[in-house]
Design an enzyme around this catalytic site. Structure first.
Site, PDB file in Angstrom:
ATOM      1  CD1 TRP A   1      -2.814   1.118   0.806  1.00 53.51           C
ATOM      2  CD2 TRP A   1      -1.933   2.019   1.377  1.00 53.51           C
ATOM      3  NE1 TRP A   1      -4.355   1.762   1.088  1.00 53.51           N
ATOM      4  CE2 TRP A   1      -3.332   2.702   1.465  1.00 53.51           C
ATOM      5  CE3 TRP A   1      -0.842   3.274   2.095  1.00 53.51           C
ATOM      6  CZ2 TRP A   1      -3.616   4.058   1.945  1.00 53.51           C
ATOM      7  CZ3 TRP A   1      -1.647   4.062   2.552  1.00 53.51           C
ATOM      8  CH2 TRP A   1      -3.007   4.661   2.628  1.00 53.51           C
TER       9      TRP A   1
ATOM     10  CE  LYS B   1     -18.594   0.818   7.767  1.00 48.14           C
ATOM     11  NZ  LYS B   1     -17.378   1.589   8.959  1.00 48.14           N
TER      12      LYS B   1
ATOM     13  CD  GLU C   1     -15.563   2.732   5.906  1.00 47.03           C
ATOM     14  OE1 GLU C   1     -14.480   2.735   6.770  1.00 47.03           O
ATOM     15  OE2 GLU C   1     -15.966   2.489   6.523  1.00 47.03           O
TER      16      GLU C   1
ATOM     17  CE  LYS D   1     -10.691  -5.569   8.548  1.00 40.05           C
ATOM     18  NZ  LYS D   1     -12.633  -5.079   8.717  1.00 40.05           N
TER      19      LYS D   1
END
Length: 634
Positions: A95, A511, A514, A629
């Site tokens: 990442w 949510k 995202e 995550k």
């Protein structure tokens, strides 16, 4: 954030590494790669160590690609067989932090001779100064990453300090670098070992029979072994086929405890669902039951919270509590504030861990700090935890992963037992954390002589009924999909709630942001008139959490204000409420429950709404762009 896998044993390493990287895709990444040492090369190197220089394909075999693991697997399949028979190897999903996503910036990184390969998760903060120094010694760099500096530094120290072996060269290099890291290194010069170390970035060793595995978390390991060792911060391990030894980076021997994994392979499979996120939304009733299992006894009007039982006097005697978390866990912590203040009458502050660590917080003896993290490895939360401990506060942890750093470094705590959460957008971890906080609040209240046993019994009965009510809501999935079809093309959405449901409004908005990339904001409903109402028109849907509680009438007034400005209203309402059906365009009815437990129910329709809007927009809900995550770097 990045994913690390490593293997040493007797099997072909490349397929194991690729499979492990697939298991780690949920952590978020933009490129992937593997490096292996073949059995033939090991024997040849042992025989000709002093006679040949090794470079390129004749050394460690490396393939790395921008994009997903499937692209990497395709590239490896096109190779000439040099990966066959390799029994030592490392793999990585990156990442990007330093340097754009590209083949050359992907890991593993090699030294110039091609006989040392390194993968790294974290950030080397003094990489720029080290790069300048290494360039003075003739080193050239092929990537823009901070990680490549470390492999060249190991090479430089190994070559220039007499009597230094591989392990010592890595140890010396780690004493020079500043920052956070989880690393795994292999070398053709000592091809029978993996060297791993961590500082601020998690690593776990899987223990097999004549073989060992290394990974960022346990997900890639569970199908090969159930026995693992979680490295502590500052640990370094040398892993061989016949065993491993753990020392500190400063070369002090450390004890290593083998832990048995507490989840099954099925828990990290989709189980027939289209996405992990949807599977995990539907797992929430069983997760709630798991959090309560063995802890709630209605017949005895009791709670048995083993991890905190011996510390209840400390908790009840706290002059105040401070809850520290990030993201979704922060929203759960805000609900925890409301619960503890209402039930235990203890003053609670909730702070972002990332802000707490970078100011001069007032915290010390007499304070109880509660840190919340799904992974138990969140970098900002860990740093905040350590500051609180240094200043004399008692620190309690709430996390999901057994053996994680937060679990080890807090004074005491509580596991949520939610099982692995693979979807990047947290769902079941949130509800598990809220159940845990509810039980803690009720346990603290039980020590209050003003609270009657009848009240406790009612609260516990209400809690035990929540999973069945959650299952009722999940049966509305198709209805929520139909609502999503009316709003998938929205550009902005407002979420409004009051009391316990204000944090749920924040979580619902998060949510949607995202996974669908729609701009969304959560507000206390009463704050709408203090600015956000200016945004209301026919193109801005407004989601109201409008359950029947003490502020119900106030929320109805807010809805009328939105309607008068042509806003479109989606309401989460209590079953049997016909009044709201006359003023909201869409209503999702949920079962009635105690106000303090309503967040466990009101959040589920918002999770499903976000999920369906995202899928209708063609988004990858399990791996949303730019997100990872477990945030293990700043």
């Amino acid at each position: 954030m990045c994913g690390i896998v490593g293997y040493i044993g007797k099997r072909d390493a490349a397929p194991l590494l690729l499979h492990g990287l697939k298991r780690l895709e949920y952590r978020g990444y933009d490129s992937a790669g593997i490096a292996v040492i073949g059995e033939e090369r090991v024997k040849e190197k042992e025989e000709e160590r002093a006679e040949r220089d090794v470079s390129g394909e004749e050394g460690i075999r490396v393939v790395k690609r921008k994009g997903n693991v499937a692209a990497l697997a395709e590239a490896i399949a096109g190779c000439d067989g040099g990966f066959l028979g390799a029994t030592v190897g490392i793999g990585h999903t990156r990442w990007a932090t330093h340097g754009d996503p590209s083949d050359r910036n992907a890991h593993p990184h090699l030294n110039e001779a091609g006989d040392i390969a390194l993968i790294h998760n974290g950030i080397i903060e003094n990489h720029a100064a080290l790069r300048v120094e290494l360039e003075k010694y003739g080193y050239s760099f092929v990537s823009d990453t901070d990680s490549e500096v470390l492999v060249h530094l190991i090479d430089h120290l190994w070559a220039n300090i007499p009597f230094l072996d591989f392990e010592s060269a890595v140890r010396q290099a780690l004493s020079i670098v500043e920052g956070a890291y989880g690393i795994c290194v292999i070398s053709m010069r000592e091809p029978d070992r993996l060297i791993v170390a961590r500082k601020g970035s998690p690593l776990v060793i899987g223990v097999g029979e004549g073989e060992y595995f290394v990974a960022s978390d346990a997900a890639p390991l569970v199908e090969y072994t159930r026995h693992v060792v979680y490295l502590a911060d500052g640990d370094m391990a040398v892993v061989r086929r016949d065993g491993f030894k753990v020392k500190s980076i400063g070369n002090i021997e450390r004890e290593s405890m083998v832990t048995e994994l507490d989840f099954e392979i099925e828990e990290i499979e989709k189980g027939g669902f289209e996405h992990f996120m949807l599977k995990e939304i539907f797992e929430q009733p069983s997760v709630m039951r798991d959090v309560m299992r063995g802890r709630v006894s209605v017949e005895h009007n009791a709670l048995h919270l083993g991890g905190i039982q011996d510390h209840l006097d400390t908790l009840r005697g706290a002059k105040r509590m401070v809850i520290l978390a990030c993201g979704t866990s922060w929203h759960a912590g805000l609900i925890g504030k409301y619960l503890i203040e209402e039930f235990a009458r203890i003053c609670v502050e909730v702070d972002y861990a990332s802000e707490f660590r970078y100011r001069n917080p007032i915290v010390g003896p007499g304070d109880v700090v509660i840190v919340i993290s799904q992974s138990g490895e969140t970098a900002d939360t860990l740093a905040a935890l350590r500051i609180a401990k240094e200043r004399g506060a008692t620190v309690m942890g709430i996390c999901n992963v057994v053996g994680s750093t937060i679990a080890r470094e807090t004074h005491f705590g509580m596991y949520t037992h939610a099982g692995p959460e693979i979807g990047v957008a947290s769902t079941k971890a949130f509800t598990a954390q809220v159940v845990a906080l509810f039980m803690i609040a009720v346990q603290l209240r039980m020590g209050n002589p003003e609270m009657s046993g009848v009240e406790t019994s009612v609260l516990l009965q209400e809690l035990l009924a929540v999973p069945d009510k959650a299952e009722q809501i999940l049966r509305l999935n198709d209805d929520i999909l139909s609502i999503a079809e009316s709003y998938w093309d929205a550009e902005h959405v407002l979420y409004l709630g009051r009391g316990y449901n204000f944090p749920v409004a924040l979580e619902g908005a998060l949510k949607l942001k995202e996974i669908s990339y729609i701009h969304a904001e959560g507000y206390p409903a009463a704050e709408m008139k203090h600015g956000p109402i200016a945004l209301i028109d026919e193109d801005v849907p407004v989601v109201f959490i409008a359950i029947r509680d003490h502020s119900y009438r106030k929320v109805l007034s807010n809805i009328e204000e939105v309607r008068s400005r042509k806003g479109r209203v989606i309401a989460i309402a209590t079953e049997g409420d016909r009044e709201i059906g006359r003023i909201a365009e869409h209503v999702i009815y949920i079962p009635e429950a105690a106000a303090a437990l309503m967040p466990l129910l009101t959040v589920i329709p918002l999770q499903l709404l976000a999920y369906h809007i995202a899928t209708l927009r063609g988004c990858n809900v399990d791996r949303p762009r730019n997100l990872a995550k477990s945030v293990t770097v700043e």
